[in-house]
Motif scaffolding. Sequence first.
Motif, PDB file in Angstrom:
ATOM      1  N   THR A   1       0.835  -1.201   0.000  1.00 40.46           N
ATOM      2  CA  THR A   1       0.000   0.000   0.000  1.00 40.46           C
ATOM      3  C   THR A   1       0.868   1.249   0.000  1.00 40.46           C
ATOM      4  O   THR A   1       2.088   1.187   0.209  1.00 40.46           O
ATOM      5  CB  THR A   1      -0.915   0.060   1.246  1.00 40.46           C
ATOM      6  OG1 THR A   1      -0.086   0.022   2.426  1.00 40.46           O
ATOM      7  CG2 THR A   1      -1.897  -1.110   1.270  1.00 40.46           C
ATOM      8  N   ASN A   2       0.225   2.398  -0.193  1.00 39.58           N
ATOM      9  CA  ASN A   2       0.925   3.678  -0.071  1.00 39.58           C
ATOM     10  C   ASN A   2       1.312   3.942   1.376  1.00 39.58           C
ATOM     11  O   ASN A   2       0.689   3.442   2.313  1.00 39.58           O
ATOM     12  CB  ASN A   2       0.014   4.822  -0.522  1.00 39.58           C
ATOM     13  CG  ASN A   2      -0.183   4.847  -2.018  1.00 39.58           C
ATOM     14  OD1 ASN A   2       0.508   4.177  -2.757  1.00 39.58           O
ATOM     15  ND2 ASN A   2      -1.142   5.638  -2.464  1.00 39.58           N
ATOM     16  N   ASP A   3       2.329   4.771   1.559  1.00 40.49           N
ATOM     17  CA  ASP A   3       2.663   5.256   2.898  1.00 40.49           C
ATOM     18  C   ASP A   3       1.665   6.310   3.361  1.00 40.49           C
ATOM     19  O   ASP A   3       1.499   6.532   4.558  1.00 40.49           O
ATOM     20  CB  ASP A   3       4.072   5.864   2.914  1.00 40.49           C
ATOM     21  CG  ASP A   3       5.143   4.817   2.643  1.00 40.49           C
ATOM     22  OD1 ASP A   3       5.114   3.771   3.299  1.00 40.49           O
ATOM     23  OD2 ASP A   3       5.994   5.062   1.767  1.00 40.49           O
ATOM     24  N   VAL A   4       1.022   6.977   2.391  1.00 39.95           N
ATOM     25  CA  VAL A   4       0.062   8.032   2.693  1.00 39.95           C
ATOM     26  C   VAL A   4      -1.251   7.701   1.990  1.00 39.95           C
ATOM     27  O   VAL A   4      -1.248   7.216   0.858  1.00 39.95           O
ATOM     28  CB  VAL A   4       0.582   9.407   2.199  1.00 39.95           C
ATOM     29  CG1 VAL A   4      -0.424  10.507   2.503  1.00 39.95           C
ATOM     30  CG2 VAL A   4       1.933   9.716   2.829  1.00 39.95           C
ATOM     31  N   ALA A   5      -2.362   7.945   2.657  1.00 37.29           N
ATOM     32  CA  ALA A   5      -3.676   7.632   2.078  1.00 37.29           C
ATOM     33  C   ALA A   5      -3.959   8.527   0.877  1.00 37.29           C
ATOM     34  O   ALA A   5      -3.487   9.660   0.787  1.00 37.29           O
ATOM     35  CB  ALA A   5      -4.762   7.814   3.126  1.00 37.29           C
ATOM     36  N   PHE A   6      -4.764   8.014  -0.039  1.00 42.14           N
ATOM     37  CA  PHE A   6      -5.183   8.819  -1.185  1.00 42.14           C
ATOM     38  C   PHE A   6      -6.071   9.966  -0.723  1.00 42.14           C
ATOM     39  O   PHE A   6      -6.765   9.873   0.288  1.00 42.14           O
ATOM     40  CB  PHE A   6      -5.959   7.960  -2.186  1.00 42.14           C
ATOM     41  CG  PHE A   6      -5.110   6.957  -2.909  1.00 42.14           C
ATOM     42  CD1 PHE A   6      -4.125   7.365  -3.793  1.00 42.14           C
ATOM     43  CD2 PHE A   6      -5.286   5.601  -2.698  1.00 42.14           C
ATOM     44  CE1 PHE A   6      -3.336   6.443  -4.463  1.00 42.14           C
ATOM     45  CE2 PHE A   6      -4.505   4.671  -3.361  1.00 42.14           C
ATOM     46  CZ  PHE A   6      -3.524   5.093  -4.241  1.00 42.14           C
ATOM     47  N   SER A   7      -6.065  11.053  -1.501  1.00 38.35           N
ATOM     48  CA  SER A   7      -6.908  12.199  -1.201  1.00 38.35           C
ATOM     49  C   SER A   7      -8.357  11.895  -1.570  1.00 38.35           C
ATOM     50  O   SER A   7      -8.636  11.054  -2.428  1.00 38.35           O
ATOM     51  CB  SER A   7      -6.410  13.411  -1.999  1.00 38.35           C
ATOM     52  OG  SER A   7      -7.343  14.463  -1.963  1.00 38.35           O
ATOM     53  N   ASN A   8      -9.282  12.586  -0.933  1.00 40.71           N
ATOM     54  CA  ASN A   8     -10.709  12.439  -1.242  1.00 40.71           C
ATOM     55  C   ASN A   8     -11.181  13.430  -2.304  1.00 40.71           C
ATOM     56  O   ASN A   8     -12.359  13.440  -2.655  1.00 40.71           O
ATOM     57  CB  ASN A   8     -11.545  12.628   0.026  1.00 40.71           C
ATOM     58  CG  ASN A   8     -11.353  11.482   1.003  1.00 40.71           C
ATOM     59  OD1 ASN A   8     -11.227  10.330   0.601  1.00 40.71           O
ATOM     60  ND2 ASN A   8     -11.319  11.805   2.292  1.00 40.71           N
ATOM     61  N   SER A   9     -10.264  14.256  -2.804  1.00 37.69           N
ATOM     62  CA  SER A   9     -10.630  15.239  -3.813  1.00 37.69           C
ATOM     63  C   SER A   9      -9.701  15.115  -5.013  1.00 37.69           C
ATOM     64  O   SER A   9      -8.581  14.591  -4.915  1.00 37.69           O
ATOM     65  CB  SER A   9     -10.572  16.660  -3.244  1.00 37.69           C
ATOM     66  OG  SER A   9      -9.269  16.950  -2.766  1.00 37.69           O
ATOM     67  N   PHE A  10     -10.181  15.590  -6.165  1.00 34.11           N
ATOM     68  CA  PHE A  10      -9.406  15.504  -7.395  1.00 34.11           C
ATOM     69  C   PHE A  10      -8.055  16.185  -7.232  1.00 34.11           C
ATOM     70  O   PHE A  10      -7.983  17.259  -6.628  1.00 34.11           O
ATOM     71  CB  PHE A  10     -10.194  16.178  -8.525  1.00 34.11           C
ATOM     72  CG  PHE A  10      -9.524  16.080  -9.864  1.00 34.11           C
ATOM     73  CD1 PHE A  10      -9.662  14.939 -10.632  1.00 34.11           C
ATOM     74  CD2 PHE A  10      -8.742  17.116 -10.324  1.00 34.11           C
ATOM     75  CE1 PHE A  10      -9.041  14.834 -11.864  1.00 34.11           C
ATOM     76  CE2 PHE A  10      -8.103  17.023 -11.552  1.00 34.11           C
ATOM     77  CZ  PHE A  10      -8.245  15.878 -12.324  1.00 34.11           C
ATOM     78  N   PRO A  11      -6.953  15.601  -7.701  1.00 27.29           N
ATOM     79  CA  PRO A  11      -6.861  14.380  -8.524  1.00 27.29           C
ATOM     80  C   PRO A  11      -6.694  13.100  -7.712  1.00 27.29           C
ATOM     81  O   PRO A  11      -6.291  12.085  -8.269  1.00 27.29           O
ATOM     82  CB  PRO A  11      -5.623  14.651  -9.373  1.00 27.29           C
ATOM     83  CG  PRO A  11      -4.730  15.437  -8.453  1.00 27.29           C
ATOM     84  CD  PRO A  11      -5.648  16.312  -7.639  1.00 27.29           C
ATOM     85  N   TYR A  12      -6.979  13.134  -6.430  1.00 25.14           N
ATOM     86  CA  TYR A  12      -7.052  11.956  -5.561  1.00 25.14           C
ATOM     87  C   TYR A  12      -5.727  11.302  -5.240  1.00 25.14           C
ATOM     88  O   TYR A  12      -5.678  10.297  -4.534  1.00 25.14           O
ATOM     89  CB  TYR A  12      -8.007  10.901  -6.144  1.00 25.14           C
ATOM     90  CG  TYR A  12      -9.375  11.440  -6.472  1.00 25.14           C
ATOM     91  CD1 TYR A  12     -10.243  11.834  -5.464  1.00 25.14           C
ATOM     92  CD2 TYR A  12      -9.768  11.611  -7.793  1.00 25.14           C
ATOM     93  CE1 TYR A  12     -11.482  12.377  -5.761  1.00 25.14           C
ATOM     94  CE2 TYR A  12     -11.020  12.147  -8.105  1.00 25.14           C
ATOM     95  CZ  TYR A  12     -11.868  12.531  -7.079  1.00 25.14           C
ATOM     96  OH  TYR A  12     -13.100  13.046  -7.378  1.00 25.14           O
ATOM     97  N   LEU A  13      -4.627  11.840  -5.732  1.00 22.00           N
ATOM     98  CA  LEU A  13      -3.328  11.273  -5.449  1.00 22.00           C
ATOM     99  C   LEU A  13      -2.912  11.541  -4.011  1.00 22.00           C
ATOM    100  O   LEU A  13      -3.336  12.507  -3.399  1.00 22.00           O
ATOM    101  CB  LEU A  13      -2.277  11.849  -6.408  1.00 22.00           C
ATOM    102  CG  LEU A  13      -2.541  11.603  -7.898  1.00 22.00           C
ATOM    103  CD1 LEU A  13      -1.487  12.316  -8.735  1.00 22.00           C
ATOM    104  CD2 LEU A  13      -2.562  10.128  -8.203  1.00 22.00           C
TER     105      LEU A  13
END
Length: 208
Positions: free
Chosen positions: A192-204
């Motif tokens: 998995t990523n070390d950091v969670a995905f964003s909830n807003s565009f572009p979601y990275l």
Amino acid sequence: MKTYKYITLFAVFTASLLFVQCSGEDDKVITQETCTDGILNGDETEIDCGGTACEPCGQTLDFSGTYVQEDQMGRPGINTVFGTEGFKDAFNVTVPSQMQAEFQTKFETKLLALNPAYTSNALGLNAEVFTTVLSNDVLWLAQSGITTYFNGTEVLTGRALSDDVIDVSLLLIFGGADGTENPGLTSDGVPTNDVAFSNSFPYLAEPF
């Protein structure tokens, strides 16, 4: 296996053409999500049109000139693994419609060098068919249904951000027909990523 109609997406990353009005000193704060140079102020909604973050105001970016393609990234890691035998740069500047004719045999040679025992993979693809798919380095997208790189049933119907595309590629290269061969080579060990995905565009995810 279900049959999907695919469309090929060619992602072209360009700066947006943005317009910002500046009518005077009293109109310095406006509500915009972006600015002419893509820099945001403060809470990412307010831009000072008289400041450096919004200069030059009311102008668009200049796209005149000659541009060349430098990289090919339809599927992450494909050129990194298969384009290492003296043709990586050539692959990067080849249009997708010409890729299979130009690079399929080179990809097959590299596949069999990586896994001399390769006969088939979890998709049931022999070396020739598999490298025909890989050498056309575009991201397919199903027009309906689940978007996934590979979830055990659907295959290459798109790519979700959370899809572990490197593990999928390793599994298809080294895992054999049932995905159980060479277990030490079928994952990069990063789940998995070390950091969670964003909830807003572009979601990275934010840089770690």
